[in-house]
Design a protein around this motif. Structure first.
Motif: not given
Length: 168
Positions: A1-5, A91-99, A116-121
């Motif tokens: 995520m840091k690279q895309l941020v 949502y719960q327990r999620g992470t994201a990567r932003v382009e 936004e590329h998201d991964r979550t429950q």
């Protein structure tokens, strides 16, 4: 995520350098960077059930708007807060990567386009889900701070047929 941020922030900085309006006295590209970074942290908070960080980014007035895939646009502080809470409850327990896709603007308004590329429950599920949304955010410089005036996110990130808009 840091690279895309970093890529998104680099886009914002390049806009700040290239746009003459950003060079006007009182403008501050660093404040814009911080607002964008805060929005990415707020995204992860939403994906963990917490809408408060996003609400704090919005301007405090009646003409702000928020659109997301779960219903109609919210307009005004109360509706935006309810729309954010509704999304966070899913949502719960999620992470994201932003382009970062594009940044447009001047010294008072900036339009940020991202994916936004998201991964979550999903709430109540033990399984993780991955999805992407296209996002357009409009920031306004208010009293020296960048605040969200509008945000729209939807799951359309690939080509679709004309019939897909018919909802059939």
């Amino acid at each position: 995520m840091k690279q895309l941020v970093c890529r998104t922030i680099a886009l914002a900085i390049s806009l700040a350098i290239a746009a003459p309006a950003f060079a006007q006295p009182g403008s501050n590209a660093r404040q814009l960077e911080q607002a964008i970074d805060q929005s990415h942290r707020a995204l992860e908070a939403i994906l963990n059930g917490d809408p408060s960080l996003y609400l704090a980014l919005f301007a405090d007035r009646d003409d702000i708007t928020l659109g997301n895939p779960f219903g109609p646009f919210g307009q005004g502080r109360a509706q935006v807060a309810a729309t954010l809470a509704n999304a966070a409850n899913k949502y719960q327990r999620g992470t994201a990567r932003v382009e970062g896709v594009a940044v447009y603007g001047d010294g008072n308004f900036v339009c940020l386009v991202e994916i936004e590329h998201d991964r979550t429950q999903l709430a109540g599920s033990d399984e993780f889900s991955e999805f992407s949304v296209r996002v357009t955010s409009l920031y306004e410089r208010i009293s020296g701070q960048w605040k969200l005036a509008h945000r729209h996110a939807d799951p359309i990130t690939t080509a679709r047929s004309a019939q897909s808009v018919l909802g059939k």
